[in-house]
Scaffold this active site. Structure first.
Site, PDB file in Angstrom:
ATOM      1  N   GLU A 183       8.435  42.654   9.692  1.00 12.33           N
ATOM      2  CA  GLU A 183       7.888  41.371   9.226  1.00 12.33           C
ATOM      3  C   GLU A 183       8.460  40.990   7.856  1.00 12.33           C
ATOM      4  O   GLU A 183       7.769  40.435   7.009  1.00 12.33           O
ATOM      5  CB  GLU A 183       6.349  41.421   9.151  1.00 12.33           C
ATOM      6  N   GLY A 184       9.739  41.295   7.638  1.00 14.44           N
ATOM      7  CA  GLY A 184      10.374  41.031   6.351  1.00 14.44           C
ATOM      8  C   GLY A 184      10.363  42.278   5.497  1.00 14.44           C
ATOM      9  O   GLY A 184       9.303  42.761   5.120  1.00 14.44           O
TER      10      GLY A 184
END
Length: 758
Positions: A454-455
């Protein structure tokens, strides 16, 4: 003195007479803004505009409205959500054998898969009218966290369908036909979703995905159809190996102009059955030996009709904004839930283990070296729970706080890593020997997964939190950027002039507030409460104003270069993050009814947060590219030096001693690590030993006193000591039985699994 008066009069005329101000101030500054403001790419602009500004906006502006924070209310569970936790979740926990899942099956057992499907674990966010549970973000988070307390693999399997993916995208953006087709099937587990975003060439830079969809006409179901020819290659896709429906993000292009005059339409999301011709579900990955399904998918020139775009053809090219807005689930709910569960497990087991494990004749929890690490575990767990509640509250209030969820993702996963590492250090051999009794090993192994997905955390910290927050949360900058993009007509200059005057007043107020609070120790700053937490609100007012001042100066001096000064922008992001985490802590304390036995933890957490925030400011000032400006900032923000210190050793000792005993405060801090019949994870075992030994503490004290009085030998194995005490009539038969039973539980708890072969 007369010269100063004349200068002040001249400035008053210059700023007060509009025509003079526009000619000599506004117009030059307008030209300067056009030159120095960072240019925004289309992707950056979409990311900047996606989501909403929530509580972080108050923290960024120098004067937080604390009453607004308290008026948000507190998260809670409905009767239905609580019943699901008490029944379905507890049943699922009893079905989980994480060692078997990870080391033997490398998958969930079939009966657990079926139970998750049948009971709606994959439909927590799907509306009820489509057969889903439609639970709140707080309930979603609590369910995932409870499962994660016993199995990360099972928790990830549950969280992914309820996070960024087809279910959420369809709920928010799908056409009615798409919702009717897919959501009921997803709700009952007939279809398993995955979402393919990341590929070999695009990880954190998801906006640069190279996967292409070309608009064209082909035969589909025997008819000439306008659609898309897709080619993609994706990896790291959770649930891909078992998915029946694939959400796909790709760059959509229209070189023939079949849809209009825009050849590069942009990132688009589509929904494709995995049994559709040309869809390839590849091999499984092995994510740090976790057993959740993760793998690859690819396709070459796979044709789909236009109405397979999520939201229909009108949502072509709007995929990036859709993804950024929906990332709140993964960033604000799922991954923080895993981290918080790790904290609850680490606190419950470490406080218990430190009390029952003895070295040099006393519990290891009485050694200050151990207490230093244990205090961090306890404080970080309180922080994790507080941030989990505030972040899910924001999502449940129907805002999409993109900056807040980025803060939650980065800092909570890092805190989750910290608590597990500290717990591993204290429990040592108990933590490193894998087996059914090991409750830390898999969480320790899984931590880098949350850090990465998620990043990636490094880029989330250095590019996103301040980069997006500084523009979105600032009351003037985004509007000034929009005004600067206009021409220098009278209307454009007039709008910019109004914004500029407001910005100057805002900056001067924050600088004066920062300096005054620094000189007075924030004693005259306002606070919404009285009592022992009052000073923390005052100090946060000071740091908030300092952040606002530092931001304005940084943007003025560095302009577009600030984007490339990642170390400085990361530190300024850290200040905002620490203010957010501290806010969550104070709100959690208020929401819990200002429990007096929580105060030692609250003091410890708040002193940490304020220290970290002040240090980040200090480091940003020290590394500021202009030495003259650096000196000026130091005079304004820290004229008397930085006096925000870490908690004292005494507070760490008191915190640990208070938690190494059964108490309501300990129960509140570990409730996600719930108890249930038949728990074989090792958690119930160490907790039983902890309770038994604590209940016998008066007897242990009696034995210790007898040794000091020479009534008993100084060094004897425990059972021999108990027998000797019984022989000398120091303890009764009943007390002897109690001690024997407590010691048996103690040995069961500290022993680790062993195998005849591996």
């Amino acid at each position: 003195m007369s010269i100063i008066i004349l200068i002040l009069i001249a400035l008053a005329i210059l700023f007060g007479v509009r025509d003079l101000r526009i000619r000599f101030i506004t117009r030059p500054v307008f030209a300067f803004f056009k030159k120095v403001l960072p240019p925004l790419s289309t992707t950056e602009k979409e990311a900047m505009e996606a989501g909403d500004v929530w509580w972080e906006g108050e923290l960024f502006r120098g004067k937080p409205d604390w009453n607004k924070l308290h008026d948000y209310g507190k998260p809670g569970l409905t009767v239905e959500e609580q019943a699901f936790l008490d029944n379905q979740v507890q049943t699922a926990l009893a079905m989980i054998d994480d060692f078997d899942i990870v080391h033997n099956r490398k998958d969930l057992p079939p009966e657990l898969w079926e139970y998750f499907k049948k009971e709606g674990f994959f439909a927590l966010i799907i509306p009820k009218k489509f057969g889903g549970r439609e639970f709140s973000a707080y309930a979603n988070s609590t369910i995932v966290a409870k499962i994660a307390s016993r199995s990360i693999s099972a928790a990830v399997t549950v969280m992914v369908p309820n996070s960024l993916g087809p279910g959420e995208l369809l709920t928010h953006y799908g056409t009615q036909e798409q919702k009717d087709r897919w959501l009921p099937s997803l709700a009952v587990g007939n279809d398993i979703p995955c979402f393919a975003l990341t590929g070999p060439e695009a990880g954190s830079d998801a906006g640069a995905i190279p996967d292409i969809g070309v608009v064209c006409r082909q035969s589909f179901n025997g008819e000439d159809t306008l659609g898309i020819s897709l080619t993609w290659n994706k990896r790291y896709i959770t649930l891909a190996p078992v998915a029946t429906v694939l959400g796909l993000a790709f760059q959509m292009k229209d070189p023939q102009g079949l849809l209009g005059d825009t050849p590069d339409i942009g990132i688009t999301c589509a929904l494709i059955p995995t049994d559709h011709e040309g869809v390839v579900i590849g091999n499984r990955h092995n994510p740090l030996s976790m057993a959740f399904m993760n793998g690859t998918t690819s396709g070459k020139e796979v044709f789909i009709p236009l109405d397979w775009i999520i939201g229909g053809p009108q949502y072509a090219g709007r995929g990036w904004r859709m993804l950024v807005e929906c990332l709140s689930a993964g960033r604000g709910i799922s991954l923080p839930a895993l981290a918080t569960a790790s904290g609850h497990v680490a606190t419950k087991t470490t406080t218990a283990y430190s009390y029952v494990r003895q070295q040099f004749g006393m519990p290891i929890g009485y050694f200050e070296g151990v207490q230093e690490a244990m205090a961090r575990i306890i404080a970080n767990t309180y922080q994790l729970e507080a941030a989990r509640r505030l972040t899910t509250l924001g999502i449940d209030l129907k805002v999409k706080p993109s900056v807040v969820t980025a803060i939650a993702k980065y800092h909570m996963t890092e805190l989750g890593r910290d608590v597990v590492e500290d717990a591993m250090d204290i429990q040592s051999g108990k933590g490193i020997q894998l087996g059914p009794k090991n409750y830390l090993g898999h969480a320790f192994m899984a931590n880098p997964i949350s850090i990465t997905v998620e990043g990636a955390n490094i880029l989330t910290r250095s590019l996103m939190i301040f980069g997006q927050g500084a523009t979105r949360c600032h009351p003037y900058v985004l509007a000034e950027m929009e005004a600067a993009s206009m021409d220098d007509s009278a209307a454009g200059l007039d709008r910019f002039d109004n914004l500029l005057m407001g910005h100057i007043g805002y900056s001067c107020r924050n600088a004066l507030s920062t300096f005054a609070n620094a000189l007075t120790g924030s004693r005259f700053s306002s606070a919404p409460v009285s009592g022992q937490t009052k000073s923390y609100y005052r100090d946060m007012n000071r740091i908030s104003a300092a952040l606002a001042t530092m931001t304005d100066v940084s943007m003025l001096v560095m302009g577009g270069d600030l984007k490339r000064k990642e170390m400085i922008s990361a530190r300024l992001g850290d200040v905002l993050s620490q203010l957010y985490l501290a806010s969550a802590t104070l709100k959690h304390f208020e929401d819990n009814g200002r429990q007096h036995d929580d105060l030692p933890i609250v003091h410890y957490v708040m002193q940490q947060r304020l220290h970290f925030a002040a240090k980040a400011l200090q480091d940003a000032i020290r590394n500021f590219p202009s030495k003259i400006i650096s000196i000026l900032l130091k005079v304004i923000i820290f004229p008397l030096g930085n006096h925000f210190a870490m908690p004292t050793d005494k507070s760490a000792v008191n915190l640990c001693m208070g938690m190494m005993q059964p108490s309501p405060a300990r129960d509140r801090l570990t409730f996600l690590c719930g108890e249930f019949a038949g728990d074989k994870s090792g958690i119930a075992e160490v907790e039983a030993a902890f309770n038994a030994k604590y209940q016998a503490k008066a007897l242990y004290k009696k034995l210790k006193q007898a040794q000091r009085n020479k009534q008993l030998p100084a060094k004897l194995p425990m059972v021999d000591l108990f027998d000797a005490a019984l022989s000398e009539n120091i303890i009764t038969d009943e007390e002897h039985t109690q001690l024997i039973e407590a010691d048996k539980l103690r040995l069961d708890a500290i022993n680790v699994d062993e195998f005849s072969s591996l």
